[in-house]
Motif scaffolding. Structure first.
Motif, short mmCIF file in Angstrom:
data_model
loop_
_atom_site.label_atom_id
_atom_site.label_comp_id
_atom_site.label_asym_id
_atom_site.label_seq_id
_atom_site.Cartn_x
_atom_site.Cartn_y
_atom_site.Cartn_z
N VAL A 30 -5.28 -8.48 -1.34
CA VAL A 30 -6.45 -7.68 -0.97
C VAL A 30 -6.88 -6.80 -2.15
N ILE A 31 -5.92 -6.18 -2.82
CA ILE A 31 -6.22 -5.35 -3.98
C ILE A 31 -6.84 -6.19 -5.09
N ALA A 32 -6.29 -7.38 -5.32
CA ALA A 32 -6.78 -8.27 -6.37
C ALA A 32 -8.24 -8.67 -6.13
N LEU A 33 -8.60 -8.91 -4.88
CA LEU A 33 -9.99 -9.24 -4.56
C LEU A 33 -10.93 -8.09 -4.88
N GLN A 34 -10.49 -6.87 -4.66
CA GLN A 34 -11.34 -5.71 -4.88
C GLN A 34 -11.50 -5.35 -6.35
N ILE A 35 -10.46 -5.60 -7.17
CA ILE A 35 -10.55 -5.21 -8.58
C ILE A 35 -10.79 -6.39 -9.51
N GLY A 36 -10.72 -7.62 -8.99
CA GLY A 36 -11.02 -8.79 -9.80
C GLY A 36 -9.91 -9.21 -10.74
N THR A 37 -8.67 -9.03 -10.33
CA THR A 37 -7.51 -9.42 -11.12
C THR A 37 -6.63 -10.34 -10.27
N ALA A 38 -5.90 -11.23 -10.93
CA ALA A 38 -5.00 -12.14 -10.20
C ALA A 38 -3.88 -11.35 -9.54
N PRO A 39 -3.53 -11.67 -8.28
CA PRO A 39 -2.49 -10.91 -7.58
C PRO A 39 -1.12 -10.99 -8.23
N ASP A 40 -0.83 -12.09 -8.94
CA ASP A 40 0.48 -12.21 -9.58
C ASP A 40 0.61 -11.34 -10.83
N LYS A 41 -0.50 -10.74 -11.27
CA LYS A 41 -0.48 -9.83 -12.42
C LYS A 41 -0.29 -8.37 -12.01
N LEU A 42 -0.30 -8.10 -10.69
CA LEU A 42 -0.20 -6.73 -10.19
C LEU A 42 1.24 -6.37 -9.86
N VAL A 43 1.61 -5.14 -10.15
CA VAL A 43 2.93 -4.61 -9.81
C VAL A 43 2.71 -3.29 -9.08
N LEU A 44 3.25 -3.17 -7.88
CA LEU A 44 3.15 -1.93 -7.10
C LEU A 44 4.47 -1.17 -7.21
N VAL A 50 10.22 -0.63 -7.37
CA VAL A 50 9.27 -1.73 -7.51
C VAL A 50 9.26 -2.49 -6.20
N TYR A 51 8.07 -2.70 -5.63
CA TYR A 51 7.94 -3.33 -4.33
C TYR A 51 7.85 -4.85 -4.48
N LYS A 52 8.73 -5.58 -3.78
CA LYS A 52 8.83 -7.04 -3.84
C LYS A 52 7.81 -7.68 -2.90
N ASP A 53 7.24 -8.81 -3.32
CA ASP A 53 6.15 -9.46 -2.60
C ASP A 53 6.51 -9.96 -1.20
N HIS A 54 7.73 -10.39 -0.96
CA HIS A 54 8.08 -11.05 0.30
C HIS A 54 8.52 -10.08 1.39
N ILE A 55 8.59 -8.79 1.12
CA ILE A 55 9.06 -7.80 2.09
C ILE A 55 7.86 -7.11 2.73
N THR A 56 7.94 -6.86 4.04
CA THR A 56 6.81 -6.25 4.75
C THR A 56 6.71 -4.76 4.44
N LEU A 57 5.52 -4.23 4.65
CA LEU A 57 5.29 -2.81 4.45
C LEU A 57 6.11 -1.98 5.43
N ASP A 58 6.30 -2.49 6.64
CA ASP A 58 7.09 -1.79 7.64
C ASP A 58 8.56 -1.67 7.20
N ASP A 59 9.08 -2.72 6.58
CA ASP A 59 10.46 -2.67 6.08
C ASP A 59 10.62 -1.62 4.98
N TYR A 60 9.58 -1.42 4.18
CA TYR A 60 9.60 -0.40 3.14
C TYR A 60 9.24 0.99 3.68
N GLU A 61 8.94 1.07 4.97
CA GLU A 61 8.53 2.31 5.63
C GLU A 61 7.26 2.90 5.02
N VAL A 62 6.32 2.01 4.69
CA VAL A 62 5.00 2.43 4.22
C VAL A 62 4.20 2.86 5.43
#
Length: 73
Positions: A30-44, A50-62
């Motif tokens: 979703v972020i990549a669509l808004q800023i025009g960058t490939a999602p695999d180039k983004l690091v949160l 560092v947040y891993k791609d396969h874990i849900t936001l709920d598991d990270y308590e976001v």
């Protein structure tokens, strides 16, 4: 539905709506669509966490109003 903030410290600040059941990878797409960058180039991050791609936001308590730091990798 929750709203999280993303700041890349280069002038881009976004507010993104998502579900707590979404994965970090889904959020990156979703972020990549808004800023025009490939999602695999983004690091949160938050501090030294560092947040891993396969874990849900709920598991990270976001929650509503959570702030991510966005880096380009």
């Amino acid at each position: 539905m929750i709203e999280v903030s993303v700041n890349d410290r280069l002038g881009k600040k976004l507010k993104v709506k998502c579900l707590q059941s979404d994965t970090v990878g889904d959020l990156k797409k979703v972020i990549a669509l808004q800023i025009g960058t490939a999602p695999d180039k983004l690091v949160l991050k938050k501090g030294h966490q560092v947040y891993k791609d396969h874990i849900t936001l709920d598991d990270y308590e976001v929650h509503n109003g959570f702030n991510f730091e966005l880096y380009y990798g």
